[in-house]
Design a protein around this motif. Structure first.
Motif, PDB file in Angstrom:
ATOM      1  N   ARG A 234       0.829  -1.212   0.000  1.00  0.00           N
ATOM      2  CA  ARG A 234       0.000   0.000   0.000  1.00  0.00           C
ATOM      3  C   ARG A 234       0.857   1.253   0.000  1.00  0.00           C
ATOM      4  NH1 ARG A 234      -3.512   0.759   4.552  1.00  0.00           N
ATOM      5  NH2 ARG A 234      -3.992   2.640   3.380  1.00  0.00           N
ATOM      6  N   ARG A 235       1.937   1.241   0.759  1.00  0.00           N
ATOM      7  CA  ARG A 235       2.780   2.448   0.827  1.00  0.00           C
ATOM      8  C   ARG A 235       3.477   2.721  -0.500  1.00  0.00           C
ATOM      9  NH1 ARG A 235       3.437   0.258   5.970  1.00  0.00           N
ATOM     10  NH2 ARG A 235       5.302  -0.902   5.401  1.00  0.00           N
ATOM     11  N   SER A 236       3.607   1.706  -1.342  1.00  0.00           N
ATOM     12  CA  SER A 236       4.216   1.915  -2.653  1.00  0.00           C
ATOM     13  C   SER A 236       3.240   2.514  -3.652  1.00  0.00           C
ATOM     14  CB  SER A 236       4.775   0.596  -3.194  1.00  0.00           C
ATOM     15  OG  SER A 236       5.917   0.209  -2.456  1.00  0.00           O
ATOM     16  N   GLY A 237       1.955   2.603  -3.298  1.00  0.00           N
ATOM     17  CA  GLY A 237       1.008   3.315  -4.135  1.00  0.00           C
ATOM     18  C   GLY A 237       0.212   2.441  -5.072  1.00  0.00           C
ATOM     19  N   ASP A 238      -0.594   3.121  -5.913  1.00  0.00           N
ATOM     20  CA  ASP A 238      -1.529   2.425  -6.805  1.00  0.00           C
ATOM     21  C   ASP A 238      -0.806   1.501  -7.776  1.00  0.00           C
ATOM     22  OD1 ASP A 238      -3.534   3.807  -5.559  1.00  0.00           O
ATOM     23  OD2 ASP A 238      -3.766   5.316  -7.136  1.00  0.00           O
ATOM     24  N   GLU A 239       0.363   1.916  -8.252  1.00  0.00           N
ATOM     25  CA  GLU A 239       1.081   1.092  -9.209  1.00  0.00           C
ATOM     26  C   GLU A 239       1.468  -0.246  -8.590  1.00  0.00           C
ATOM     27  OE1 GLU A 239       2.596  -0.177 -12.725  1.00  0.00           O
ATOM     28  OE2 GLU A 239       1.418   1.641 -12.345  1.00  0.00           O
ATOM     29  N   ALA A 240       1.897  -0.221  -7.325  1.00  0.00           N
ATOM     30  CA  ALA A 240       2.249  -1.464  -6.645  1.00  0.00           C
ATOM     31  C   ALA A 240       1.044  -2.386  -6.534  1.00  0.00           C
ATOM     32  CB  ALA A 240       2.817  -1.168  -5.262  1.00  0.00           C
ATOM     33  N   GLU A 241      -0.123  -1.821  -6.246  1.00  0.00           N
ATOM     34  CA  GLU A 241      -1.331  -2.638  -6.127  1.00  0.00           C
ATOM     35  C   GLU A 241      -1.713  -3.238  -7.481  1.00  0.00           C
ATOM     36  OE1 GLU A 241      -4.297  -0.288  -4.150  1.00  0.00           O
ATOM     37  OE2 GLU A 241      -2.990   0.125  -2.435  1.00  0.00           O
ATOM     38  N   ARG A 242      -1.525  -2.479  -8.553  1.00  0.00           N
ATOM     39  CA  ARG A 242      -1.786  -3.045  -9.889  1.00  0.00           C
ATOM     40  C   ARG A 242      -0.816  -4.171 -10.212  1.00  0.00           C
ATOM     41  NH1 ARG A 242      -3.092   2.473 -10.994  1.00  0.00           N
ATOM     42  NH2 ARG A 242      -0.928   2.954 -11.540  1.00  0.00           N
ATOM     43  N   GLU A 243       0.450  -4.005  -9.820  1.00  0.00           N
ATOM     44  CA  GLU A 243       1.436  -5.059 -10.088  1.00  0.00           C
ATOM     45  C   GLU A 243       1.165  -6.292  -9.228  1.00  0.00           C
ATOM     46  OE1 GLU A 243       3.269  -5.071 -12.510  1.00  0.00           O
ATOM     47  OE2 GLU A 243       3.751  -3.020 -13.073  1.00  0.00           O
ATOM     48  N   LEU A 244       0.685  -6.089  -8.007  1.00  0.00           N
ATOM     49  CA  LEU A 244       0.297  -7.227  -7.162  1.00  0.00           C
ATOM     50  C   LEU A 244      -0.808  -8.021  -7.834  1.00  0.00           C
ATOM     51  CD1 LEU A 244       0.216  -8.870  -4.510  1.00  0.00           C
ATOM     52  CD2 LEU A 244      -1.363  -7.136  -3.613  1.00  0.00           C
ATOM     53  N   LEU A 245      -1.798  -7.335  -8.374  1.00  0.00           N
ATOM     54  CA  LEU A 245      -2.890  -8.007  -9.068  1.00  0.00           C
ATOM     55  C   LEU A 245      -2.349  -8.796 -10.265  1.00  0.00           C
ATOM     56  CD1 LEU A 245      -5.935  -8.460  -9.442  1.00  0.00           C
ATOM     57  CD2 LEU A 245      -6.004  -6.326 -10.744  1.00  0.00           C
ATOM     58  N   ARG A 246      -1.410  -8.195 -10.993  1.00  0.00           N
ATOM     59  CA  ARG A 246      -0.847  -8.865 -12.171  1.00  0.00           C
ATOM     60  C   ARG A 246      -0.089 -10.133 -11.759  1.00  0.00           C
ATOM     61  NH1 ARG A 246       3.482  -7.372 -16.544  1.00  0.00           N
ATOM     62  NH2 ARG A 246       4.387  -5.951 -15.005  1.00  0.00           N
ATOM     63  N   VAL A 247       0.723 -10.042 -10.702  1.00  0.00           N
ATOM     64  CA  VAL A 247       1.483 -11.208 -10.249  1.00  0.00           C
ATOM     65  C   VAL A 247       0.542 -12.301  -9.765  1.00  0.00           C
ATOM     66  CG1 VAL A 247       3.066 -12.033  -8.461  1.00  0.00           C
ATOM     67  CG2 VAL A 247       3.598  -9.942  -9.715  1.00  0.00           C
ATOM     68  N   ALA A 248      -0.473 -11.925  -8.980  1.00  0.00           N
ATOM     69  CA  ALA A 248      -1.403 -12.926  -8.448  1.00  0.00           C
ATOM     70  C   ALA A 248      -2.127 -13.646  -9.570  1.00  0.00           C
ATOM     71  CB  ALA A 248      -2.402 -12.254  -7.510  1.00  0.00           C
ATOM     72  N   GLU A 249      -2.552 -12.913 -10.581  1.00  0.00           N
ATOM     73  CA  GLU A 249      -3.279 -13.546 -11.684  1.00  0.00           C
ATOM     74  C   GLU A 249      -2.354 -14.391 -12.552  1.00  0.00           C
ATOM     75  OE1 GLU A 249      -7.017 -10.443 -12.196  1.00  0.00           O
ATOM     76  OE2 GLU A 249      -5.275 -10.233 -13.530  1.00  0.00           O
ATOM     77  N   LEU A 250      -1.108 -13.936 -12.742  1.00  0.00           N
ATOM     78  CA  LEU A 250      -0.146 -14.746 -13.484  1.00  0.00           C
ATOM     79  C   LEU A 250       0.101 -16.081 -12.792  1.00  0.00           C
ATOM     80  CD1 LEU A 250       2.504 -12.051 -14.511  1.00  0.00           C
ATOM     81  CD2 LEU A 250       1.250 -13.528 -16.091  1.00  0.00           C
ATOM     82  N   LEU A 251       0.239 -16.025 -11.471  1.00  0.00           N
ATOM     83  CA  LEU A 251       0.571 -17.230 -10.698  1.00  0.00           C
ATOM     84  C   LEU A 251      -0.657 -18.011 -10.271  1.00  0.00           C
ATOM     85  CD1 LEU A 251       3.301 -15.678  -8.374  1.00  0.00           C
ATOM     86  CD2 LEU A 251       3.692 -17.253 -10.280  1.00  0.00           C
ATOM     87  N   GLN A 252      -1.867 -17.413 -10.460  1.00  0.00           N
ATOM     88  CA  GLN A 252      -3.077 -18.001  -9.912  1.00  0.00           C
ATOM     89  C   GLN A 252      -2.863 -18.328  -8.433  1.00  0.00           C
ATOM     90  OE1 GLN A 252      -6.461 -18.721 -11.499  1.00  0.00           O
ATOM     91  NE2 GLN A 252      -5.413 -16.851 -12.162  1.00  0.00           N
ATOM     92  N   ALA A 253      -2.452 -17.308  -7.697  1.00  0.00           N
ATOM     93  CA  ALA A 253      -2.088 -17.476  -6.288  1.00  0.00           C
ATOM     94  C   ALA A 253      -3.127 -16.838  -5.378  1.00  0.00           C
ATOM     95  CB  ALA A 253      -0.724 -16.843  -6.028  1.00  0.00           C
ATOM     96  N   PRO A 254      -3.641 -17.540  -4.384  1.00  0.00           N
ATOM     97  CA  PRO A 254      -4.490 -16.918  -3.369  1.00  0.00           C
ATOM     98  C   PRO A 254      -3.732 -15.804  -2.655  1.00  0.00           C
ATOM     99  CG  PRO A 254      -4.601 -19.313  -3.222  1.00  0.00           C
ATOM    100  CD  PRO A 254      -3.477 -18.994  -4.165  1.00  0.00           C
ATOM    101  N   VAL A 255      -4.458 -14.721  -2.319  1.00  0.00           N
ATOM    102  CA  VAL A 255      -3.835 -13.555  -1.690  1.00  0.00           C
ATOM    103  C   VAL A 255      -4.567 -13.236  -0.395  1.00  0.00           C
ATOM    104  CG1 VAL A 255      -3.243 -11.113  -1.933  1.00  0.00           C
ATOM    105  CG2 VAL A 255      -3.182 -12.615  -3.945  1.00  0.00           C
ATOM    106  N   VAL A 256      -3.813 -13.025   0.673  1.00  0.00           N
ATOM    107  CA  VAL A 256      -4.358 -12.507   1.921  1.00  0.00           C
ATOM    108  C   VAL A 256      -3.593 -11.245   2.272  1.00  0.00           C
ATOM    109  CG1 VAL A 256      -2.831 -13.877   3.414  1.00  0.00           C
ATOM    110  CG2 VAL A 256      -5.025 -13.058   4.307  1.00  0.00           C
ATOM    111  N   CYS A 257      -4.317 -10.230   2.749  1.00  0.00           N
ATOM    112  CA  CYS A 257      -3.695  -8.965   3.137  1.00  0.00           C
ATOM    113  C   CYS A 257      -3.490  -8.928   4.648  1.00  0.00           C
ATOM    114  CB  CYS A 257      -4.563  -7.779   2.716  1.00  0.00           C
ATOM    115  SG  CYS A 257      -4.744  -7.588   0.935  1.00  0.00           S
ATOM    116  N   SER A 258      -2.351  -8.422   5.069  1.00  0.00           N
ATOM    117  CA  SER A 258      -2.104  -8.200   6.492  1.00  0.00           C
ATOM    118  C   SER A 258      -2.938  -7.003   6.953  1.00  0.00           C
ATOM    119  CB  SER A 258      -0.626  -7.917   6.727  1.00  0.00           C
ATOM    120  OG  SER A 258      -0.310  -6.607   6.260  1.00  0.00           O
ATOM    121  N   PRO A 259      -3.038  -6.736   8.268  1.00  0.00           N
ATOM    122  CA  PRO A 259      -3.764  -5.542   8.716  1.00  0.00           C
ATOM    123  C   PRO A 259      -3.247  -4.260   8.064  1.00  0.00           C
ATOM    124  CG  PRO A 259      -3.395  -7.001  10.566  1.00  0.00           C
ATOM    125  CD  PRO A 259      -2.660  -7.606   9.403  1.00  0.00           C
TER     126      PRO A 259
END
Length: 584
Positions: A234-259
């Protein structure tokens, strides 16, 4: 001896003399040149040079009532706007009172520049009898809660010190930086010309190429990859969140967010396990992964489900803070900014798929990932169902309805600030941030964060020209934590901040009551006498109403339509959920 009879007082003539530029002007000019627009704090005797200089600047000064709340407010301003928060402190008691607020900013990596006054140069390193506010080593007090500390001994060094502090504050891992300037340096006439421009550039922390390549080898070979997204994303901004989505979908990986990572991944995505890091069903998915990818999280106490997490596969940990790498588990540690690392991983995974790397799929994703015969979305759906079934079996209808009612009333883009209260513990796990931002005191866990941070955030949004629902923020606190920051109602009224404060009044420290009752069979020292919060708010000129818990949604809707600060009080006892076990 009264403060006004102390030695080392600045001259205070009856008639104002023609102004000559001094050290305080250099501080203010440098901050303005760096882009600062707002300063939080409280005046003090040794810091008068700073505040006199403010009167000749375009900086907005926000007059808080307690220094730790000023630190929280600067923190909230920074989180809400993405800018550096600026805090002015006076020597000794003022500086010390700020430390609890600075601990939260330090633990959560919020960039602040803190300018504190000091006793005159002649007293530094000495113990002069009667020198007001003197500490043996003021910087030492700040050392545990700031990235770096510096004392400026000459006015000519002020611009460089402030500029360096700013650059350090915005370099990942971001955080508060402490600059102290002696009283006589702030007041002394200077020959340094007015500061016209200043440049503070953060150090860059991209991932090392060989670590990206090794990570991709691990991920490409894995049929079960899971991701933990922390506050660093989150601190890295919107671009980081978009890249997280891209990595998760590429890997088909379940994602959990910390607090701290709440909102970093879309909660309605088929790969999202939300933020239920405290549920054993989620923990089991993380443990069963062949590769667990952790980004921007230390896998600390809460995120590791209170250190019950025992990964059976390989672990890749990406974090800008080198001290957290390999702290709790053996990992492939990648010291890097989360956004840059996620972008590099996504690019490398796509390139590997395009080159027909071993195990690469034909459609550009690593969709060969199957969790023991099930797809990742199937695993996620099953886990989310089990979590909900567990909650429904614990008589938590009031709590779930309360959180749903608050979420329904809050506009999708509204930023929310949560104190350490049972409602916040629920929010860590169930809050859908939608297009807004979720902020809480989970870094250091100190009471009193919610309202002053929200107050600072609201002023920050207003300074960016945002108004109405787009500029209003919500603070949520319990009655115990509310009393830590009640004085800031005066500041919110004075500055007409667009902040709504929801106070959940359960008659004491609710979470501590539950901990003690569960552990010892009874609670001690958790029950509190408290004021009539509605009458108290109204005494500050702040509109307020008390409503039953079933009416919290409509009450918040009314408050959000108001102008300036307002308060909603709900008297109810919310319960925590019971821990889960796999046999559940």
């Amino acid at each position: 001896m009264s403060e006004h009879n102390q030695p080392n007082q600045p001259n205070q003539p009856n008639q104002p003399a023609e102004h000559q530029r001094n050290g305080g002007d250099l501080v203010v000019e440098t901050l303005q040149a760096l882009g600062a627009r707002t300063v939080f704090g409280i005046p003090g005797q040794h810091a008068l040079g700073l505040f006199d200089a403010l009167s000749r600047s375009d900086l907005q000064f926000v007059s808080n009532r307690v220094e730790n709340n000023a630190a929280f407010a600067a923190d909230g301003y920074s989180r809400a706007t993405g800018e550096v928060g600026v805090l002015f402190l006076s020597t000794g008691p003022g500086a010390l009172t700020s430390l609890a607020g600075l601990q939260e900013a330090y633990a959560t990596a919020v960039p602040l520049v803190v300018v504190a006054s000091q006793i005159p140069l002649s007293g530094l390193g000495a113990r002069r009898k009667g020198m007001l506010h003197q500490l043996d080593d003021q910087k030492a007090s700040a050392r545990n809660v700031t990235k770096s500390q510096i004392t400026v001994h000459h006015a000519s060094g002020i611009p460089s010190a402030i500029q360096d502090a700013w650059a350090d504050a915005i370099t990942v891992p971001q955080g508060p930086v402490w600059v102290e300037v002696p009283q006589d340096v702030l007041l002394g006439e200077v020959m340094v010309p007015p500061v016209q421009d200043a440049l503070a550039v953060p150090y860059d922390h991209p991932p090392r190429e060989e670590l990206v390549a090794e990570s991709v080898r691990w991920l490409a070979a894995s049929t079960r990859t899971a991701i933990v997204a922390g506050g660093g994303v989150r601190r890295s901004g919107d671009e980081a969140e978009r890249e997280l989505l891209r990595v998760a979908e590429l890997l088909q990986a379940p994602v959990v967010c910390s607090p701290g990572g709440v909102g970093a991944f879309p909660s309605d995505h088929e790969l999202s396990m939300g933020s239920w890091v405290e549920d054993r069903h989620v923990t089991e998915v993380l443990e069963d992964a062949e590769v667990l990818l952790v980004i921007g999280s230390s896998l600390g106490e809460v995120t590791s489900n209170y250190f019950t997490l025992e990964p059976r596969g390989k672990l890749i940990q990406i974090d800008a803070e080198p001290r957290v790498l390999e702290t709790n588990f053996p990992t492939l540690g990648v010291r890097a900014d989360a956004g840059q690392a996620l972008g590099a991983l996504a690019d490398a995974l796509e390139a590997a798929a395009g080159q027909g790397a071993a195990g690469s799929p034909d459609d550009g994703t690593w969709a060969g990932a199957e969790w023991r015969g099930r797809s990742a979305p199937q695993v996620v759906a099953e886990v989310n169902r089990k979590v909900q079934e567990r909650l429904e079996g614990q008589d938590l209808n009031r709590e779930q309805r309360f959180m749903a009612d608050v979420r329904s009333a809050v506009p999708s883009g509204m930023q929310t600030f949560w104190d350490m209260t049972i409602a916040a513990y629920w929010a860590w796990n169930v809050w859908d941030a939608q297009s807004g931002q979720f902020h809480s005191a989970q870094g250091a866990g100190g009471l009193g964060y919610g309202f002053p941070a929200a107050f600072g955030g609201a002023l920050g949004l207003a300074s960016q020209g945002r108004s109405g629902a787009d500029g209003r923020v919500l603070a949520v606190a319990g009655d115990g934590s509310a009393m830590y920051s009640i004085a800031e109602l005066a500041a919110a009224r004075q500055h007409d901040a667009a902040v709504t404060w929801l106070i959940v009044d359960d008659g004491g420290y609710g979470i501590l009551r539950e901990y003690m009752e569960d552990t010892f069979g009874q609670a001690t020292a958790t029950e509190l006498a408290r004021p009539d919060f509605v009458a108290l708010a109204e005494s500050f000129g702040v509109p307020a109403e008390a409503v039953p818990v079933e009416e919290v949604g409509p009450a918040l809707t009314r408050a959000f339509a108001g102008e300036g600060p307002n308060v909603v009080v709900v008297q109810t006892r919310l319960k925590m959920w019971a821990p889960s076990h796999l046999e559940d």
